[in-house]
Design a protein around this motif. Sequence first.
Motif, mmCIF file in Angstrom:
data_model
loop_
_atom_site.group_PDB
_atom_site.id
_atom_site.type_symbol
_atom_site.label_atom_id
_atom_site.label_comp_id
_atom_site.label_asym_id
_atom_site.label_seq_id
_atom_site.Cartn_x
_atom_site.Cartn_y
_atom_site.Cartn_z
ATOM 1 N N SER A 211 36.428 -34.182 0.269
ATOM 2 C CA SER A 211 36.591 -33.954 -1.165
ATOM 3 C C SER A 211 35.720 -34.943 -1.911
ATOM 4 O O SER A 211 36.061 -36.115 -2.056
ATOM 5 C CB SER A 211 38.069 -34.120 -1.565
ATOM 6 O OG SER A 211 38.233 -33.909 -2.948
ATOM 7 N N ASN A 212 34.595 -34.458 -2.396
ATOM 8 C CA ASN A 212 33.576 -35.352 -2.953
ATOM 9 C C ASN A 212 33.297 -35.102 -4.430
ATOM 10 O O ASN A 212 32.750 -35.963 -5.108
ATOM 11 C CB ASN A 212 32.272 -35.173 -2.147
ATOM 12 C CG ASN A 212 31.060 -35.682 -2.888
ATOM 13 O OD1 ASN A 212 30.848 -36.895 -2.988
ATOM 14 N ND2 ASN A 212 30.266 -34.768 -3.436
ATOM 15 N N VAL A 213 33.705 -33.971 -4.952
ATOM 16 C CA VAL A 213 33.311 -33.589 -6.303
ATOM 17 C C VAL A 213 33.804 -34.603 -7.336
ATOM 18 O O VAL A 213 34.883 -35.170 -7.208
ATOM 19 C CB VAL A 213 33.836 -32.177 -6.648
ATOM 20 C CG1 VAL A 213 35.339 -32.160 -6.760
ATOM 21 C CG2 VAL A 213 33.190 -31.646 -7.904
ATOM 22 N N ASN B 205 38.208 -34.704 -11.479
ATOM 23 C CA ASN B 205 38.310 -35.760 -10.465
ATOM 24 C C ASN B 205 39.696 -35.880 -9.845
ATOM 25 O O ASN B 205 39.816 -36.031 -8.623
ATOM 26 C CB ASN B 205 37.915 -37.107 -11.075
ATOM 27 C CG ASN B 205 36.482 -37.151 -11.539
ATOM 28 O OD1 ASN B 205 35.723 -36.208 -11.345
ATOM 29 N ND2 ASN B 205 36.106 -38.239 -12.177
ATOM 30 N N LEU B 206 40.730 -35.847 -10.669
ATOM 31 C CA LEU B 206 42.089 -36.040 -10.150
ATOM 32 C C LEU B 206 42.771 -34.713 -9.851
ATOM 33 O O LEU B 206 43.205 -34.474 -8.718
ATOM 34 C CB LEU B 206 42.925 -36.855 -11.137
ATOM 35 C CG LEU B 206 44.373 -37.152 -10.704
ATOM 36 C CD1 LEU B 206 44.417 -37.809 -9.328
ATOM 37 C CD2 LEU B 206 45.063 -38.015 -11.746
ATOM 38 N N SER C 39 37.702 -44.067 -14.469
ATOM 39 C CA SER C 39 38.444 -45.077 -13.719
ATOM 40 C C SER C 39 39.879 -44.638 -13.473
ATOM 41 O O SER C 39 40.415 -44.817 -12.373
ATOM 42 C CB SER C 39 38.418 -46.413 -14.472
ATOM 43 O OG SER C 39 37.125 -46.989 -14.423
ATOM 44 N N ALA C 40 40.519 -44.077 -14.496
ATOM 45 C CA ALA C 40 41.905 -43.631 -14.341
ATOM 46 C C ALA C 40 42.021 -42.525 -13.300
ATOM 47 O O ALA C 40 42.947 -42.520 -12.474
ATOM 48 C CB ALA C 40 42.452 -43.155 -15.686
ATOM 49 N N SER C 41 41.082 -41.594 -13.323
ATOM 50 C CA SER C 41 41.151 -40.482 -12.374
ATOM 51 C C SER C 41 40.903 -40.949 -10.947
ATOM 52 O O SER C 41 41.554 -40.482 -10.003
ATOM 53 C CB SER C 41 40.149 -39.391 -12.755
ATOM 54 O OG SER C 41 38.808 -39.863 -12.697
ATOM 55 N N LYS C 42 39.978 -41.889 -10.758
ATOM 56 C CA LYS C 42 39.703 -42.385 -9.409
ATOM 57 C C LYS C 42 40.858 -43.247 -8.888
ATOM 58 O O LYS C 42 41.182 -43.216 -7.695
ATOM 59 C CB LYS C 42 38.389 -43.174 -9.395
ATOM 60 C CG LYS C 42 37.152 -42.307 -9.573
ATOM 61 C CD LYS C 42 36.940 -41.370 -8.393
ATOM 62 C CE LYS C 42 35.626 -40.636 -8.486
ATOM 63 N NZ LYS C 42 35.371 -39.753 -7.307
#
Length: 262
Positions: free
Chosen positions: A89-91, A114-115, A157-160
């Motif tokens: 899962s890279n997107v 992302n999340l 940042s929050a999503s990662k």
Amino acid sequence: MTADGARVVLVTGAGAGIGRAVADRFAARGDRVALLDVDAGRVTAAAAELVGTGADAVAVTADVADPASVSAAFDEVVARLGRLDVCVSNVGVASSTPLLDMPDTEWRRVVGTNLDGTFHVLRAAARQMVRQGDGGRICCVTSFAARSARRGAGPYSASKAGLEMLARVACLELAEHRITVNLVSPGFVDHGRRAGMGEFVTPEYAAAIAATIPWGRTATTADVLPAIEFLCSAEAGYVTGALLSVDGGGSAGRFALPRNNG
């Protein structure tokens, strides 16, 4: 594995960048590769190039932010390739907007991709692997931004950060099914001024980041590939819930500070 001993590997965001490099690497190993991307033209061309080299590759178009699109994509992959052994899962997309100026649409675009997108992909992959009953490998690409704030990177940042905890929960829940779930955290990979990912990246921006890295340069896709390949290998069967940083020492400390000789 398929009858001929090859694995079926699905890579998201495979039309360009790290995702494309990952797809190329697994295809070179002899795996059967499904390239998934939201850009139909880009991913179709990428898969065609691999097929031209003799690889067994298929292109699938899907928007990971849309759960129905992801579900249909995974059904298509299994119908065409027979099963699923590995999912990378890279997107991901990024932004550079201060929170005070952040429109709701921009927040949702980044977090939704992302999340939410990682959740949709991870869930679909895990469900297929559980149905098969013989384990599997899931690897999620995260970022140092999950653990180090940057002005303008609120949703990124929050999503990662959320993605990393999601992967750890999945590690616990899928262990009984012998499905490993791990994270690779690349250093800054200069994608250039690419739509959705690097519009804010200038040569000056990349140089400023390079100055904070002990290795003296930013990352390349070639730096990242071995970590993903290992975590998806048979040799990594007892490695799950791990985060492997590939960042030239950038996350080790504050390298940009001047040396204190006092």
